[in-house]
Design a protein around this motif. Structure first.
Motif, short mmCIF file in Angstrom:
data_model
loop_
_atom_site.label_atom_id
_atom_site.label_comp_id
_atom_site.label_asym_id
_atom_site.label_seq_id
_atom_site.Cartn_x
_atom_site.Cartn_y
_atom_site.Cartn_z
N SER A 189 23.93 32.43 38.26
CA SER A 189 24.47 33.33 39.27
C SER A 189 25.66 32.80 39.92
CB SER A 189 23.09 32.94 40.16
OG SER A 189 23.52 33.62 41.53
N GLU A 190 25.75 31.22 39.86
CA GLU A 190 26.96 30.68 40.47
C GLU A 190 28.32 31.07 39.77
OE1 GLU A 190 25.07 26.93 42.49
OE2 GLU A 190 25.40 26.97 40.37
N TYR A 191 28.18 31.25 38.29
CA TYR A 191 29.31 31.61 37.44
C TYR A 191 29.64 33.09 37.79
CZ TYR A 191 32.32 32.20 33.51
OH TYR A 191 33.43 32.20 32.57
N ALA A 192 28.63 33.70 38.07
CA ALA A 192 28.96 35.33 38.39
C ALA A 192 29.57 35.51 39.56
CB ALA A 192 27.74 36.09 38.49
N GLN A 193 29.16 34.48 40.58
CA GLN A 193 30.14 34.56 42.07
C GLN A 193 31.38 34.22 41.77
OE1 GLN A 193 29.14 35.34 45.19
NE2 GLN A 193 27.55 36.21 44.38
N ILE A 194 31.78 33.02 40.89
CA ILE A 194 32.80 32.64 40.54
C ILE A 194 33.98 33.75 39.96
CG2 ILE A 194 34.40 31.25 39.17
CD1 ILE A 194 33.94 29.62 41.49
N LYS A 195 33.40 34.48 39.04
CA LYS A 195 34.08 35.43 38.38
C LYS A 195 34.50 36.68 39.29
CE LYS A 195 31.24 36.20 34.85
NZ LYS A 195 30.80 37.12 33.49
N LYS A 196 33.58 36.79 40.46
CA LYS A 196 34.02 37.89 41.54
C LYS A 196 35.29 37.74 42.10
CE LYS A 196 30.42 40.72 41.45
NZ LYS A 196 30.72 42.06 41.40
N HIS A 197 35.95 36.49 41.91
CA HIS A 197 37.35 36.13 42.92
C HIS A 197 38.31 37.27 42.31
CE1 HIS A 197 38.25 33.49 39.52
NE2 HIS A 197 39.73 33.71 39.91
N THR A 198 38.23 37.53 41.02
CA THR A 198 39.28 38.41 40.51
C THR A 198 39.25 39.68 40.94
OG1 THR A 198 37.84 39.13 38.45
CG2 THR A 198 39.40 37.27 38.33
N GLU A 199 38.09 40.24 41.40
CA GLU A 199 37.91 41.55 41.74
C GLU A 199 38.30 41.54 43.26
OE1 GLU A 199 34.46 44.08 40.08
OE2 GLU A 199 33.99 42.07 39.23
N ILE A 200 37.74 40.61 43.95
CA ILE A 200 38.09 40.29 45.41
C ILE A 200 39.51 40.34 45.66
CG2 ILE A 200 37.64 38.86 47.64
CD1 ILE A 200 34.90 37.95 46.36
N GLY A 201 40.12 39.29 44.97
CA GLY A 201 41.57 39.23 45.05
C GLY A 201 42.22 40.56 44.88
N HIS A 202 41.94 41.26 43.69
CA HIS A 202 42.44 42.70 43.50
C HIS A 202 42.23 43.45 44.59
CE1 HIS A 202 42.42 46.70 41.85
NE2 HIS A 202 43.56 46.46 41.09
N GLY A 203 41.21 43.36 45.24
CA GLY A 203 40.79 44.53 46.34
C GLY A 203 41.57 44.03 47.68
N ILE A 204 41.99 42.73 47.76
CA ILE A 204 42.87 42.37 48.91
C ILE A 204 44.22 42.93 48.81
CG2 ILE A 204 43.77 40.22 50.13
CD1 ILE A 204 41.06 38.83 49.54
N LEU A 205 44.84 42.42 47.34
CA LEU A 205 46.11 42.60 47.32
C LEU A 205 46.47 43.81 47.12
CD1 LEU A 205 46.97 39.28 45.03
CD2 LEU A 205 47.29 39.47 47.38
N LYS A 206 45.57 44.84 46.33
CA LYS A 206 46.11 46.39 46.39
C LYS A 206 46.56 46.89 47.61
CE LYS A 206 41.64 48.54 46.39
NZ LYS A 206 40.56 49.28 45.65
N LEU A 207 46.15 46.36 48.70
CA LEU A 207 46.54 47.22 49.91
C LEU A 207 48.18 46.83 50.33
CD1 LEU A 207 43.48 46.00 51.90
CD2 LEU A 207 43.99 48.08 50.76
#
Length: 661
Positions: free
Chosen positions: A304-322
């Motif tokens: 579960s924790e590793y899945a949270q860590i992996k989410k940082h790639t999608e979160i970063g993409h969501g922030i920077l695509k703006l």
């Protein structure tokens, strides 16, 4: 609006008004030279009114530029006073195949600007290889290469393409003015030239060009400041991300630096290197959305924790695509954990389907993870890091990029690319990349003195054909006028010989254009010094040549030649009235002194006394004679600098012969 008729109409109106204003200013200048206070006061009012009208006309031309860029240069209504003064007197290059026009214009402008002259388009292009003037005055009707072709050749050079050009011509009608402006000229001045009008036009265009350059430089400065601010914001954001992880302080900056170096070694441009640096700086920005407890956990992460860590790639993409101004930022954030074999996340891309920037950041990120302290590991030995890069080549890493990273490690025997060297690790470059080519700044000729006509007695011939009032409307300075008339007299046989040659070629079935250009030159030079009737006769022949009326040309050619010779004889008798200069006297133009300096230079060159030779050469350059003397002086200077004694001897002999004829 793109309507050519409207552009032509606006430019035509401006032409008609300017022609009248030029006449008003010319006679205003004549009146200003009067000793009568009342006439002087009237002259002030005339010039003030003319200046106001000039402002209105400039507004019309600015409007013309809005309708289609007639100037070929953007016009701005910003006060010139806002522009800081630039160092050095502006240099004006005068291009005209009539030596008289070149010399008289140089004399008009010489008190305010530095000047260079060229009597052909070819000579001008040769000079422009070593100088960069602030403005070019360019005649339209020149033999071999006319003004339009010369301008076109000048514009082919990137370094010269922005220099403003004012066309000079004796052509009549507004079509010539429209054609000049469409060719990219900044302005248009008609011959005969009114000195004050020419000076003000030149001054205005140079000030406008300086303003535009200043504004352009300000835009560049503000752009750099904006880019710097953007980098500061990105750096602050990256540091905020790194601050969440107690063990990765400086990680983002190091990954950015390693990524940029990999890009450089791959042959990427400076802009591409800067872009990938920015991507590397923000590749982990998505960790803002991950719990600090998970990021800083020292024990093994559960699924579960590793899945949270992996989410940082999608979160970063969501922030920077703006951030639409730098669309590539989101690329590095989303895909830097993809693997070359397709076993990475978040999208399972493989091989070249992974964006190249992400493949670069992947290697840089993993390298920094192995060479810095983490919650789950410490800095590895350099050999172990290198071996791991090779082991993962083709599986986790792009093989080409892995090889580049290995080369970077090999170029770093002191292991400076690691956290132990501080947050900003030193990135060594291979020896071959350390070579720097330094270019010397272009010669701007800033120390050169203004080119002016040699000093002469203020003698103006008294012949009935010479309309002094008309001449002063072009050249208000009496000393310059006297010198110009004398120079016209000296060039009369040369001009006549050119006309006879062109006429003989015409009679033999040759091209009529050479004849037309020659009489055009005779027309404008005669008008400049006030030989109005002679100028009108030349104008008639020019019009006949323009319409190819050969029969009429044959009728008028001989009478014109006779009139030219008659006036030459009358001027000669006037100059004969001057007291002759004996051999022991120094001529007003300093010929004796120049000859003495040339002989001294010859002796210094023979004795290889180069310090004295250089000093003497500097004195020789201060003398300003005919075009041919100035050309030979330039060649002599090159020979002295090259220590070519034999060539210098030849040129000195030529110069002495030239100035004593």
């Amino acid at each position: 609006m793109n309507n050519n008729n409207e552009k032509d109409q606006l430019a035509g109106i401006a032409h008609e008004l300017r022609s009248q204003i030029d006449v008003i200013l010319s006679y205003g200048n004549v009146a200003a030279g009067s000793s009568d206070p009342l006439i002087q006061e009237c002259a002030k009012k005339i010039n003030a009114a003319a200046a106001g009208m000039t402002g209105i006309i400039d507004g019309l031309l600015d409007k013309s530029a809005e309708y289609g860029g007639l100037y070929g240069r953007e016009q701005r209504s910003v006060p010139v006073a806002a522009v800081p003064e630039t160092q050095g007197t502006p240099l004006v290059l005068i291009i005209d195949d009539d030596e008289l026009i070149c010399e008289s214009v140089a004399a008009m402008l010489g008190k305010i600007f530095r000047t260079e002259t060229a009597i052909s388009g070819a000579e001008a292009l040769e000079k422009l290889a070593s100088i960069k003037p602030s403005l070019i005055l360019l005649d339209i009707n020149m033999q071999d290469m006319d003004g339009f072709e010369t301008l076109s050749r000048i514009r082919q050079s990137h370094a010269l393409s922005s220099i403003p050009v004012i066309f000079l011509t004796g052509d009549e009608g507004r079509d010539a003015e429209i054609r000049c402006l469409r060719a990219g000229a900044a302005d248009f001045v008609r011959k005969p030239l009114a000195s004050q009008v020419l000076i003000e036009r030149v001054r205005r265009i140079i000030e406008l060009d300086r303003l535009q350059n200043y504004l352009s430089s300000e835009v560049a400065v503000q752009t750099k400041r904006s880019a710097h601010l953007s980098k500061q914001i990105m750096l602050a954001l990256a540091q905020a991300v790194d601050a969440k992880d107690h063990y990765t302080n400086g990680h983002s900056q190091r990954v950015a630096a390693y990524s940029a170096e990999i890009a450089r070694r791959m042959g990427k441009s400076k802009q591409e290197q800067d872009e990938i640096y920015s991507m590397g700086l923000l590749h982990d920005v998505g960790k803002i959305g991950v719990s600090e407890a998970i990021i800083n956990k020292t024990s093994r992460l559960d699924d579960s924790e590793y899945a949270q860590i992996k989410k940082h790639t999608e979160i970063g993409h969501g922030i920077l695509k703006l951030i639409t101004e730098i669309p590539g930022l989101a690329t590095g954030a989303r895909w830097h954990h993809e693997r070359y074999d397709g076993k990475g996340y978040p999208d399972g891309l493989s091989g070249v389907n992974i964006p190249e920037e992400a493949r670069i950041i992947c290697v840089a990120d993993c390298y920094d993870a192995m060479t810095s302290n983490r919650s789950y590991s410490t800095v590895r030995e350099q050999a172990a890091v290198r071996a791991e890069i090779i082991r993962c080549k083709g599986t986790q890493f792009d093989p080409v990029i892995a090889d580049i990273m290995t080369a970077m490690i090999d170029d770093d025997p002191e292991y400076k690319m690691s956290e132990r060297e501080g947050h900003n690790a030193v990135i060594p470059s291979p020896v071959s990349d350390m070579q720097t080519v330094c270019a010397s700044p272009a010669n701007t000729d800033t120390d050169k003195k203004p080119s002016v006509l040699p000093s002469e007695a203020m003698f103006i011939p008294e012949i009935a054909e010479l309309d002094i009032l008309s001449a002063k409307s072009s050249i208000s300075d009496e000393e310059i006028l006297a010198l110009t008339i004398r120079r016209f007299y000296e060039l009369m046989p040369v001009k006549l010989e050119k006309l006879k040659t062109a006429y003989n070629e015409l009679c033999a079935g040759g091209d009529i254009s050479a004849y037309r250009i020659t009489v055009h030159s005779m027309k404008t030079s005669a008008a400049t010094i006030g030989l109005t009737s002679l100028s009108e006769a030349a104008r008639s022949l020019e019009m006949l040549a323009g319409s190819a009326a050969l029969d009429e040309i044959h009728k008028q050619h001989a009478p014109f030649v006779n009139e030219w010779e008659r006036i030459y004889d009358k001027l000669g008798k006037e100059y004969d009235r001057l007291a002759p200069v004996t051999d022991t006297q120094e001529r007003p133009d300093g010929t004796a002194k120049l000859s003495e300096l040339l002989e001294a230079l010859r002796a210094y060159m023979r004795n290889m006394d180069m310090d004295s030779a250089d000093e003497t050469m500097a004195l020789i350059e201060k003398f300003s004679y005919s075009q041919s003397v100035r050309r030979l002086t330039g060649e002599l200077k090159k020979a002295v600098l090259a220590l070519d004694e034999e060539l210098a001897e030849e040129i000195i002999s030529e110069l002495i012969k030239e100035i004593t004829i």
